[in-house]
Design a protein around this motif. Sequence first.
Motif, short mmCIF file in Angstrom:
data_model
loop_
_atom_site.label_atom_id
_atom_site.label_comp_id
_atom_site.label_asym_id
_atom_site.label_seq_id
_atom_site.Cartn_x
_atom_site.Cartn_y
_atom_site.Cartn_z
N LYS A 113 0.84 -1.20 0.00
CA LYS A 113 0.00 0.00 0.00
C LYS A 113 0.87 1.25 0.00
N LEU A 114 1.89 1.28 0.85
CA LEU A 114 2.78 2.43 0.91
C LEU A 114 3.58 2.58 -0.37
N LEU A 115 3.88 1.47 -1.04
CA LEU A 115 4.57 1.55 -2.33
C LEU A 115 3.74 2.33 -3.34
N LEU A 116 2.44 2.09 -3.36
CA LEU A 116 1.57 2.79 -4.32
C LEU A 116 1.51 4.29 -4.00
N ILE A 117 1.44 4.62 -2.72
CA ILE A 117 1.43 6.04 -2.34
C ILE A 117 2.78 6.67 -2.70
N ALA A 118 3.86 5.92 -2.47
CA ALA A 118 5.19 6.43 -2.82
C ALA A 118 5.32 6.63 -4.33
N ALA A 119 4.64 5.80 -5.11
CA ALA A 119 4.67 5.97 -6.57
C ALA A 119 4.04 7.30 -6.97
N LEU A 120 2.99 7.71 -6.26
CA LEU A 120 2.38 9.02 -6.52
C LEU A 120 3.36 10.14 -6.16
N ARG A 153 8.02 19.03 -3.68
CA ARG A 153 7.71 20.38 -3.23
C ARG A 153 8.03 20.51 -1.74
N GLU A 154 8.35 21.73 -1.32
CA GLU A 154 8.62 21.96 0.09
C GLU A 154 7.42 21.60 0.96
N GLU A 155 6.21 21.90 0.47
CA GLU A 155 5.01 21.57 1.25
C GLU A 155 4.87 20.05 1.43
N THR A 156 5.21 19.31 0.38
CA THR A 156 5.13 17.85 0.46
C THR A 156 6.14 17.31 1.46
N ARG A 157 7.36 17.82 1.39
CA ARG A 157 8.40 17.38 2.33
C ARG A 157 8.02 17.69 3.78
N ALA A 158 7.47 18.89 4.00
CA ALA A 158 7.09 19.29 5.35
C ALA A 158 5.98 18.39 5.90
N ALA A 159 4.99 18.09 5.04
CA ALA A 159 3.89 17.22 5.48
C ALA A 159 4.40 15.81 5.75
N LEU A 160 5.30 15.33 4.91
CA LEU A 160 5.86 13.99 5.09
C LEU A 160 6.65 13.90 6.39
N ALA A 161 7.22 15.01 6.81
CA ALA A 161 7.99 15.05 8.06
C ALA A 161 7.12 15.36 9.27
N GLY A 162 5.81 15.52 9.08
CA GLY A 162 4.91 15.82 10.19
C GLY A 162 5.00 17.24 10.68
N GLU A 163 5.41 18.16 9.80
CA GLU A 163 5.62 19.55 10.20
C GLU A 163 4.46 20.47 9.82
N ALA A 179 0.74 10.01 3.09
CA ALA A 179 1.84 9.04 3.18
C ALA A 179 2.31 8.90 4.63
N LEU A 180 2.43 10.02 5.32
CA LEU A 180 2.86 9.99 6.72
C LEU A 180 1.87 9.21 7.58
N ARG A 189 8.43 3.74 7.98
CA ARG A 189 8.95 5.09 7.80
C ARG A 189 9.13 5.38 6.32
N ILE A 190 8.74 6.58 5.92
CA ILE A 190 8.92 7.02 4.53
C ILE A 190 9.91 8.17 4.56
N VAL A 191 11.03 7.98 3.92
CA VAL A 191 12.11 8.95 3.97
C VAL A 191 12.45 9.40 2.56
N ALA A 192 12.40 10.70 2.32
CA ALA A 192 12.76 11.26 1.02
C ALA A 192 14.08 12.01 1.15
N THR A 193 15.06 11.63 0.35
CA THR A 193 16.37 12.27 0.39
C THR A 193 16.77 12.71 -1.02
N THR A 194 17.33 13.92 -1.11
CA THR A 194 17.81 14.43 -2.39
C THR A 194 19.27 14.08 -2.54
N GLU A 195 19.60 13.38 -3.62
CA GLU A 195 20.97 12.93 -3.82
C GLU A 195 21.75 13.91 -4.70
#
Length: 209
Positions: A113-120, A153-163, A179-180, A189-195
């Motif tokens: 289920k989380l894989l599908l949300i992560a695909a979005l 997006r910054e808003e997406t990252r903030a929401a994913l981090a619970g902020e 996703a959170l 845990r769903i972790v997004a990192t910029t490489e």
Amino acid sequence: MSTDFEPRAVELLVSRICHDLVSPVGAINNGVELIDEMGPGAGQEALTLIADSAEAAARRLRLFRFAFGAAGGHDGLDPAQARLTVEGWFRGGRVRVDWQADLPAPPPRGLLKLLLIAALLADEALPAGGTVRIVGEGAGLSLLCSGRNAGLREETRAALAGEIAPADLSARSILGYAALRFGHLHAIRIVATTENTDDIRISLVPAEV
């Protein structure tokens, strides 16, 4: 954190789903109108438009059903279905899927289920197109997103981090928030990192890992 969805979050999530369905459903309607206007002379073009748009709508509905509905529960979704669903979402678009994951059997509860949300999230992270490489990492998964100016997006990252508080959610942040919450529900845990400027990694890490 509670795993309940507040009414504001539910409203925004439903709006997001409807927004993503407007395009293919609208195209179906356009094809039908063309046939009505031209009659039998509308030809193959209108029929092809209707068929392609109906298929696209069905693929999107399939992902939404598994990602956000009860059908995506532990007994309702298997790895083969998850792969077909992810590949179906991206079919015909600017993002190519490179599936390299060898999922554990059975996968941790909620991982598919989380894989599908992560695909979005991955689709959102590649506005100019690119490639999503899905790889296994222990009991978890990572989606390696590569493309020009890849990034959330910054808003997406903030929401994913619970902020972001529920009252402050918007159409831009609701997917990260969903996703959170589903991650908390399934202890993943769903972790997004910029490489670098063209690569982002979205990792799904079960709590037991």
